[in-house]
Write an enzyme that holds these catalytic residues in place. Structure first.
Site, PDB file in Angstrom:
ATOM      1  N   THR A   7      37.993  17.681  48.111  1.00 38.54           N
ATOM      2  CA  THR A   7      39.207  16.963  47.702  1.00 38.54           C
ATOM      3  C   THR A   7      38.880  15.657  46.996  1.00 38.54           C
ATOM      4  O   THR A   7      39.466  15.328  45.970  1.00 38.54           O
ATOM      5  CB  THR A   7      40.094  16.686  48.934  1.00 38.54           C
ATOM      6  OG1 THR A   7      40.123  17.849  49.760  1.00 38.54           O
ATOM      7  CG2 THR A   7      41.492  16.330  48.520  1.00 38.54           C
TER       8      THR A   7
ATOM      9  N   ALA B 270      32.113  11.345  59.077  1.00 36.66           N
ATOM     10  CA  ALA B 270      33.164  10.683  58.294  1.00 36.66           C
ATOM     11  C   ALA B 270      32.608   9.527  57.486  1.00 36.66           C
ATOM     12  O   ALA B 270      33.032   9.280  56.356  1.00 36.66           O
ATOM     13  CB  ALA B 270      34.262  10.180  59.225  1.00 36.66           C
TER      14      ALA B 270
ATOM     15  N   ASP C 296       7.849   1.640  19.130  1.00 32.95           N
ATOM     16  CA  ASP C 296       6.808   1.960  18.177  1.00 32.95           C
ATOM     17  C   ASP C 296       7.357   1.665  16.782  1.00 32.95           C
ATOM     18  O   ASP C 296       8.566   1.732  16.594  1.00 32.95           O
ATOM     19  CB  ASP C 296       6.528   3.467  18.283  1.00 32.95           C
ATOM     20  CG  ASP C 296       5.053   3.781  18.199  1.00 32.95           C
ATOM     21  OD1 ASP C 296       4.275   2.838  18.087  1.00 32.95           O
ATOM     22  OD2 ASP C 296       4.697   4.969  18.252  1.00 32.95           O
TER      23      ASP C 296
END
Length: 1018
Positions: A798, A304, A350
């Site tokens: 979910t 969890a 550059d």
């Protein structure tokens, strides 16, 4: 051989004891092979596949998940009454870990290709002169040794670092752009370069391994092979560069360590709290079975607490970011670098091709208007256009003119076309014009097309045809017989041309000449004024040189060429075209026509991008191989320096930088905005100094020489037109080579980080809620509210969908007016942590409350007392307290379904709250992000699927709910919106500097409303 460039030819030959005509003897070859080894770059010792796979599991969170999966699997094996469903949890965890490992291994494999890409520049064969055979022989390049006499000609790839000893052609030109970044091929010579500290660009007598012969034929002595070549040193530097984790990776690692410690403590605490329940009747009075049961709860707690969906959501968000960046011409090779762009504080760019177009363009020119004795005046033109496409206006004093009205421009345009070996070509794929040949010559071709001195009609012509019509017209008037090639001694070239038809320039042959103004003017006796020829005095020559010098200095710093004509050239029969030393004597009695000034022009959009960088707190440092004056001029044009700004302490050449002490170099890097005439080692050193000051640097580059610095910088940015080595070493490739694309990518990176903070907050508060719910059930002795397989479903699916949708949040309008965030800024601040805990605490309490409600208050439930619920494990032991209660009710799926439904609903509402860190839902409603609404609907749909599809409801141990139960789910869930609105309100007031007491009044009132809803709500 060190400093071979500073030694004379004789010194180099005597060092290797070699005869330039006979080469090395076989004994010497064997001796040198033993001493120096083979002429090849060693293959990269990459990690084995298993090493890479194991590395992916070297992470605390991953180890905890792996341990949880193993324990779940072992417990499932020994479980007496469980079916196949018991193995779902360990299987899903392993699947997640394997997927993450596969992505990690793929990224590492991708990163390793940079060093291997260097090998493409190794030639397979070389031409040497050795004592065992007469003449030139071809051998494998890896067998070449220092001291070998090597011969090279047009098209050859240089097999080793070679000191030139003899040039057979007029000149020898080398394309060494892969190594030095120079866009123009370089003319080499055999003279010693006395400076032992010369940079590669200045080593004009050295042919570097891996570069190409553009023109000419020469012979030289090998002075470096394998790792002792310039390209070999780059390989060594790249292999010694350690990969640095991005700021986000570092923060996630720290977060993982902290989380793993907290998880371990909570798991041990939950197990220890319940030691007294180990021998409860529910476990058959067995202390061991009780211990195993609570061990399973501890494992569930670990599952969890870990946000399994976080890696997938982060990867998806970064991948979406790369797609958006690709539309802005920034192609990202390394996903984590997308976020790093957001905290970039320095961009080392550059100059050539990134800040400029890398397309030489004539911007100014002058011809004589009148000459009266020593009194004269010039007509000065300006030419617009900054690419090789011949579209631009010719203006005089700001007014557009027709070149056909100026007779001198007829001749100037003719010289531009005829004294030229280059061309422009239209690339059908890219839909752009490109040079074929030298950049400076191409600029002259484009100038002639813009001038259109003969008024060639261009109407109705396509892009390709209209771009070459002036050239075609001039080539109908003149035929080029031969060219006197450019040579160093006279600094000019010329073309002998004969007329094909009568023209204003006369009916006889002409020698059209171009070159350095000083050299050409020495041989000029007259000047062209209109169609007349006027004697050129020393005073007039000086005036030409003075104006040329003005063009070549100051804001413009143009590269100037003088154009001239020999009206009565020597007859070809009297010329010795094989002896370039005599060309000087043929280019005499010239008539001066004009001077053109060209430059590699800045890109139009760069100046605005520099302003945006400054507003965003990002320092732009220009790093170039160009000379200091030219670089400073370009920097003034694009806004890196002000027009009249003193550049002392802000602009350094490579030599000046080397002369500083280490502390002075560090100080220079902290304030400099330009480094010119630099070598690859300088770039790497600059990156190191910036990193020591906790700066996050983005470094651009395109050549092989840039690869070490690209690899070392936090963000290496290669040019789309760059070498494979540079692209492999970089995290990002600019498809259009444009500096503005970097700024757009930085903006995208900042937006992505803001969105990531939102979905990380969302996922973490969800995980805290899950931990709180499991901890509460264990601590209070309540029945399980959530099981591991349900937690995995919530964490991965979910929650994962809305979290991914949060990555589509639109960027803040003021995102590029804030300074870059610091690399060491915490992912979670103290206030954010409090918000996580507040929201997470409510999520956990509401989830447990939903399950407890069914047991205690539901009409379809057993309507137990709180004591009975918290002592449910004693039910099987009988007793008056549980009289008339069927103990099987504690295994009913309804309470778990209530808990899961409350958790899912709260998480959907919480996702809505995460649209903005501090803005209210009133100001930023859910429909600001349509993807979020869609993902919430999909998440609910998937939740209904596992509830109402029998097979899935069995796996997840859930059951359908009735209307009253759904109403209760909403009662428990909706307050999370109010709670987060209160926290946002406080955050806004604190950030606005409002009174703390006023905040407290609002907070107390809001909490009063909140508790009233809980107690008396419907």
């Amino acid at each position: 051989m060190e400093d071979g460039h500073s030694k004379t030819v004789d010194e180099v030959l005597s060092h290797f004891r070699v005869d330039p005509e006979r080469g090395l003897s076989l004994d010497q070859v064997k001796e040198y092979q033993k001493k120096y080894g083979p002429n090849e770059l060693p293959a990269e010792e990459g990690k084995t596949l298993w090493q890479l796979v194991l590395e992916q599991f070297d992470d605390l969170l991953v180890k905890i998940l792996l341990l949880a999966a193993i324990i779940s699997f072992v417990l499932a094996l020994f479980e007496e009454h469980e079916g196949v469903e018991a193995f779902v949890e360990p299987f899903v965890i392993l699947l997640i870990l394997i997927a993450n490992a596969v992505v990690g291994v793929w990224q590492e494999r991708n990163a390793e290709s940079a060093i291997e890409a260097l090998k493409e520049y190794e030639p397979e064969m070389g031409k040497v002169i050795r004592g065992d055979k007469s003449g030139v022989q071809k051998i494998r390049a890896k067998e070449i040794v220092p001291g070998d006499v090597v011969e090279v000609s047009v098209g050859d790839k240089i097999p080793a670092d070679i000191r030139l000893i003899k040039i057979y052609s007029t000149t020898i030109r080398i394309d060494q752009s892969i190594l030095t970044g120079e866009s123009v091929s370089v003319i080499k010579h055999t003279d010693a370069v006395p400076d032992p500290r010369a940079v590669n660009q200045d080593k004009k007598n050295i042919l570097f391994s891996g570069t190409n012969v553009a023109a000419g034929k020469a012979r030289g002595v090998v002075i470096g092979t394998g790792l002792n070549t310039a390209i070999g040193k780059i390989r060594t530097e790249m292999s010694e560069t350690e990969e640095i984790k991005t700021p986000l990776q570092q923060k996630l690692d720290e977060f993982g360590e902290q989380l793993s410690k907290v998880i371990s403590l909570i798991c041990v605490a939950v197990w220890a709290i319940n030691i007294g329940h180990f021998n409860d009747p529910a476990h058959g009075g067995s202390w061991i079975k009780g211990a195993v049961y609570y061990f399973k709860i501890a494992v569930a707690l670990a599952v969890a607490a870990i946000p399994e969906g976080l890696p997938a959501v982060i990867t998806t968000c970064l991948a979406l970011g790369t797609r958006r960046m690709a539309k802005k011409n920034a192609i990202v090779r390394s996903l984590p670098s997308v976020e790093t762009l957001g905290c970039t504080s320095v961009i080392c760019s550059d100059k050539t091709g990134t800040l400029t177009t890398n397309q030489m363009s004539v911007s100014r020119m002058f011809i004589f208007e009148k000459i009266e004795g020593n009194d004269s005046s010039f007509t000065e033109f300006e030419i617009s256009g900054s690419t090789y496409e011949p579209i631009g206006e010719v203006t005089l004093n700001g007014q557009r003119i027709k070149a056909a009205d100026y007779e001198t421009l007829h001749e100037l345009g003719t010289i531009c076309i005829m004294c030229n070996d280059s061309a422009i070509d239209f690339n059908e794929t890219k839909k752009v014009f490109e040079k074929v040949g030298e950049a400076t010559e191409t600029a002259l071709i484009v100038l002639a097309e813009k001038l259109n001195p003969f008024n060639v009609a261009k109407q109705g012509l396509d892009r390709r045809s209209s771009a070459i019509c002036v050239r075609q017209e001039i080539e109908t008037k003149w035929k080029k017989e031969f060219t006197l090639e450019f040579s160093r001694d006279r600094k000019s070239m010329s073309s002998y041309c004969t007329p094909l038809k009568a023209s204003k320039l006369g009916n006889g042959p002409k020698l059209f000449c171009k070159g350095a103004p000083e050299g050409v003017l020495e041989r000029c006796t007259h000047a062209r004024v209109g169609s007349t020829k006027v004697p050129l005095t020393q005073t007039l020559k000086q005036r030409i040189l003075d104006l040329t010098r003005t063009y070549g200095t100051g804001r413009d710093t143009l590269r100037c060429l003088a154009l001239a004509t020999a009206d009565s050239p020597m007859k070809p029969d009297d010329m010795d075209l094989n002896d370039s030393t005599k060309f000087y004597t043929y280019e005499v009695n010239l008539t001066f026509v004009g001077v053109v000034g060209m430059l590699d022009p800045p890109r139009k959009e760069v100046q605005d991008s520099i302003v945006r960088c400054r507003a965003a707190g990002i320092r732009v440092i220009v790093i170039t191989g160009d000379n200091k004056a030219t670089a400073e001029a370009i920097c003034r044009r694009i806004g890196v320096f002000g027009e009249d700004e003193d550049t002392t302490g802000k602009s350094y050449s490579g030599r000046e930088f080397d002369d500083l002490s280490v502390s002075e170099q560090r100080e220079a890097c902290s304030r400099a905005r330009l480094f010119s005439r630099v070598e690859p080692a300088h770039k790497s050193k600059i990156v190191e100094f910036l990193q020591s000051m906790n700066e996050i640097s983005a470094m651009t580059g395109d050549g092989v020489n840039d690869a070490p610095a690209l690899k070392k910088a936090e963000i290496g940015i290669a040019m789309g037109s760059g070498t494979a080595v540079a692209k492999s070493a970089a995290e990002m490739v600019l498809a259009d080579d444009n500096f503005s694309s970097i700024v757009a990518a930085v903006e995208e990176g900042r937006a992505i980080y803001n969105n990531m903070k939102q979905f990380i907050r969302y996922l973490i508060s969800s995980n805290i809620g899950e931990v709180v719910s499991i901890f509460l059930t264990a601590a209070l002795g309540l029945p399980e509210a959530l099981i591991p397989v349900q937690l995995l479903w919530v964490n991965l699916v979910t929650d994962g969908l809305p979290a991914t949708a949060l990555g589509f949040n639109p960027p803040d309008l003021d995102i590029m007016t804030k300074p870059p965030r610091k690399a060491d800024e915490g992912l979670i601040s103290g206030w954010l942590f409090f918000r996580y805990m507040a929201i997470g605490g409510y999520v956990g309490c509401a989830t447990v409350g939903g399950a407890a409600w069914w047991f205690m208050f539901s009409e379809t439930g057993p309507q137990l007392s709180y004591w009975q619920l918290t002592h449910h494990l004693s039910c099987l032991g009988g007793g008056e307290e549980f009289k008339g209660i069927d103990c099987k009710i504690f295994n009913d799926p309804h309470p778990m379904t209530m808990a899961l439904s409350v958790l899912v609903t709260i998480e959907m509402l919480n996702a809505m709250n995460s649209l903005s860190e501090n803005q209210s839902l009133v100001q930023m409603p859910p429909w600001c992000n349509i993807w979020l609404i869609a993902s919430m609907c999909l998440s609910f749909a998937l939740h209904f699927v596992i509830l109402y599809v029998d097979v899935l409801s069995t796996v997840f141990q859930v059951t359908p709910l009735d209307g009253n139960e759904w109403m209760t789910v909403m009662k428990f869930s909706l307050p999370v919106v109010l709670l987060d609105e209160i926290l946002k309100f406080v955050a806004r007031r604190i950030s606005d500097g409002e009174s703390y007491i006023k905040n407290m009044h609002g907070l107390v009132l809001a909490w009063a409303v909140f508790f009233a809803y809980i107690i008396w709500g419907p």
